[in-house]
Design a protein around this motif. Structure first.
Motif, short mmCIF file in Angstrom:
data_model
loop_
_atom_site.label_atom_id
_atom_site.label_comp_id
_atom_site.label_asym_id
_atom_site.label_seq_id
_atom_site.Cartn_x
_atom_site.Cartn_y
_atom_site.Cartn_z
N LYS A 1 0.83 -1.21 0.00
CA LYS A 1 0.00 0.00 0.00
C LYS A 1 0.86 1.26 0.00
N LEU A 2 1.96 1.20 0.74
CA LEU A 2 2.85 2.36 0.80
C LEU A 2 3.47 2.66 -0.56
N MET A 3 3.90 1.63 -1.26
CA MET A 3 4.47 1.85 -2.59
C MET A 3 3.40 2.30 -3.59
N GLU A 4 2.17 1.85 -3.42
CA GLU A 4 1.08 2.35 -4.27
C GLU A 4 0.85 3.84 -4.05
N GLN A 5 0.95 4.28 -2.80
CA GLN A 5 0.80 5.70 -2.50
C GLN A 5 1.93 6.51 -3.13
N PHE A 6 3.16 6.01 -3.03
CA PHE A 6 4.29 6.70 -3.67
C PHE A 6 4.10 6.74 -5.20
N SER A 7 3.55 5.67 -5.76
CA SER A 7 3.34 5.63 -7.21
C SER A 7 2.28 6.64 -7.64
N MET A 8 1.21 6.74 -6.88
CA MET A 8 0.12 7.64 -7.24
C MET A 8 0.48 9.11 -7.02
N SER A 9 1.21 9.39 -5.94
CA SER A 9 1.48 10.78 -5.58
C SER A 9 2.76 11.33 -6.19
N PHE A 10 3.78 10.47 -6.33
CA PHE A 10 5.09 10.96 -6.76
C PHE A 10 5.59 10.31 -8.05
N GLY A 11 4.80 9.43 -8.65
CA GLY A 11 5.13 8.90 -9.97
C GLY A 11 6.18 7.80 -9.99
N PHE A 12 6.28 6.99 -8.94
CA PHE A 12 7.23 5.87 -8.95
C PHE A 12 6.72 4.76 -9.87
N ARG A 13 7.64 4.17 -10.63
CA ARG A 13 7.31 3.09 -11.57
C ARG A 13 8.36 1.99 -11.47
N VAL A 14 7.94 0.77 -11.81
CA VAL A 14 8.90 -0.34 -11.87
C VAL A 14 9.67 -0.26 -13.19
N PRO A 15 10.92 -0.65 -13.21
CA PRO A 15 11.72 -1.12 -12.07
C PRO A 15 12.13 0.05 -11.17
N TYR A 16 12.00 -0.17 -9.86
CA TYR A 16 12.36 0.87 -8.89
C TYR A 16 13.89 1.01 -8.83
N GLN A 17 14.37 2.27 -8.90
CA GLN A 17 15.81 2.53 -8.79
C GLN A 17 16.18 2.66 -7.31
N VAL A 18 16.99 1.71 -6.83
CA VAL A 18 17.34 1.65 -5.41
C VAL A 18 18.82 1.99 -5.26
N ILE A 19 19.12 3.07 -4.53
CA ILE A 19 20.51 3.45 -4.23
C ILE A 19 20.91 2.80 -2.91
N ILE A 20 21.98 2.02 -2.94
CA ILE A 20 22.43 1.26 -1.77
C ILE A 20 23.76 1.85 -1.29
N ASP A 21 23.87 2.06 0.01
CA ASP A 21 25.13 2.57 0.55
C ASP A 21 26.01 1.41 1.03
N ALA A 22 27.20 1.73 1.48
CA ALA A 22 28.19 0.72 1.86
C ALA A 22 27.75 -0.04 3.10
N ASP A 23 27.17 0.65 4.09
CA ASP A 23 26.75 -0.02 5.32
C ASP A 23 25.63 -1.04 5.05
N PHE A 24 24.71 -0.68 4.19
CA PHE A 24 23.57 -1.57 3.90
C PHE A 24 24.05 -2.87 3.26
N ILE A 25 24.88 -2.77 2.22
CA ILE A 25 25.31 -3.98 1.53
C ILE A 25 26.24 -4.82 2.40
#
Length: 303
Positions: free
Chosen positions: A12-36
């Motif tokens: 539901k959260l991603m649907e809200q981002f898609s409707m309000s801010f125009g997010f589309r698949v494939p989602y571009q995910v920026i990963i930092d060094a700590d996360f990976i």
């Protein structure tokens, strides 16, 4: 894989981002060094977990500065595997911080902020999803509207709820859409009602013509049993009353009667002439018999 309830919230959260801010698949995910590094420490399949969390295909990205941070932590356990995964499976995002100009890599906050919000106007221009484990970096990026954020805690990938700045923008847009929908139908309906009222008044004022009455009568059909199609029904042939041979025989008889009557009228009857016998008639005299029509002929014998 996230649990059902949490997975539903993330969808539901991603649907809200898609409707309000125009997010589309494939989602571009920026990963930092700590996360990976944390994902490899937990032996987590990063790409698959991101797809399960965001409910869609993902395109993992890593900046040049984050790669330099990983190379700096190469001696730590699990970091070498993270470097190989980032090199082979992640796409390199050029942040513009070249080693010639920046001998030391920029901090994660400075680097990611320049990528996510290059103009520093609080807008996620390229619609990036940020996978960041550092709490301070996430707190700073919450000020950028329309930025979904993911982090790892206790071997579980978690997605943050929508930030306050994003919620305000979304609610404002929803209210504007709602007001626009309220204004448009009411005015249109009022115009349609006025037109319909004018048409009804005109119909009532205008006298009914004979053609209109006929059309209304035609529309009102009598209910009952339906008759067959007259075009599909064969017509009955009328049988002759008498014998045709007799009819033909009567016609010439009538013609004969007419001809006989015409003869009688045209030719009058001949008068009978009676001749007296002479005294000197011999015995050899021969008498003729009367003809079929009743006239007597006398033949005198020669002496």
């Amino acid at each position: 894989m996230p649990r059902a309830k949490r997975s539903k919230q993330y969808r539901k959260l991603m649907e809200q981002f898609s409707m309000s801010f125009g997010f589309r698949v494939p989602y571009q995910v920026i990963i930092d060094a700590d996360f990976i590094a944390e994902a490899n420490k937990c032996k987590m399949d990063v790409i698959r977990r991101l797809e399960d969390t965001l409910h869609g295909e993902v395109k993992p990205l890593i900046t040049q500065c984050s790669m330099r941070h990983l190379y700096g932590r190469k001696s730590e356990p699990g970091v070498e595997a993270a470097i190989e995964q980032a090199k082979n499976h992640f796409e390199r995002r050029r942040c513009g911080h070249h080693p010639d100009e920046y001998p030391e890599p920029l901090s994660t906050l400075e680097c990611l902020q320049s990528v996510v919000d290059p103009k520093n106007n609080g807008v996620n221009k390229h619609r990036y999803v940020c996978a960041i484990n550092d709490e301070n970096v996430r707190a700073k990026l919450r000020q950028v509207a329309g930025t979904p954020m993911v982090f790892i805690r206790r071997s579980v990938m978690i997605m943050e709820p929508m930030a306050t700045v994003s919620v305000k923008i979304r609610s404002k847009e929803e209210k504007s859409k709602f007001r626009a929908e309220l204004k448009t139908p009411t005015s249109k309906r009022k115009r349609e009602d006025d037109d319909s009222d004018e048409e009804e008044d005109a119909k009532r004022a205008a006298p009914r013509s004979a053609e209109a009455d006929k059309s209304e009568k035609k529309k009102k059909k009598a209910q009952g049993r339906k008759e067959p199609n007259p075009l599909a029904v064969k017509k009955k042939k009328s049988k002759p009353t008498g014998n045709p041979d007799k009819q033909h025989s009567k016609e010439p008889k009538a013609e004969e009667a007419v001809v006989a009557e015409a003869d009688q009228t045209e030719a009058p009857k001949r008068k009978r002439i009676r001749k007296h016998k002479s005294k000197s008639v011999s015995t050899n005299d021969e008498a003729t018999t009367a003809s079929g029509n009743g006239e007597a002929h006398v033949v005198e014998a020669e002496d």
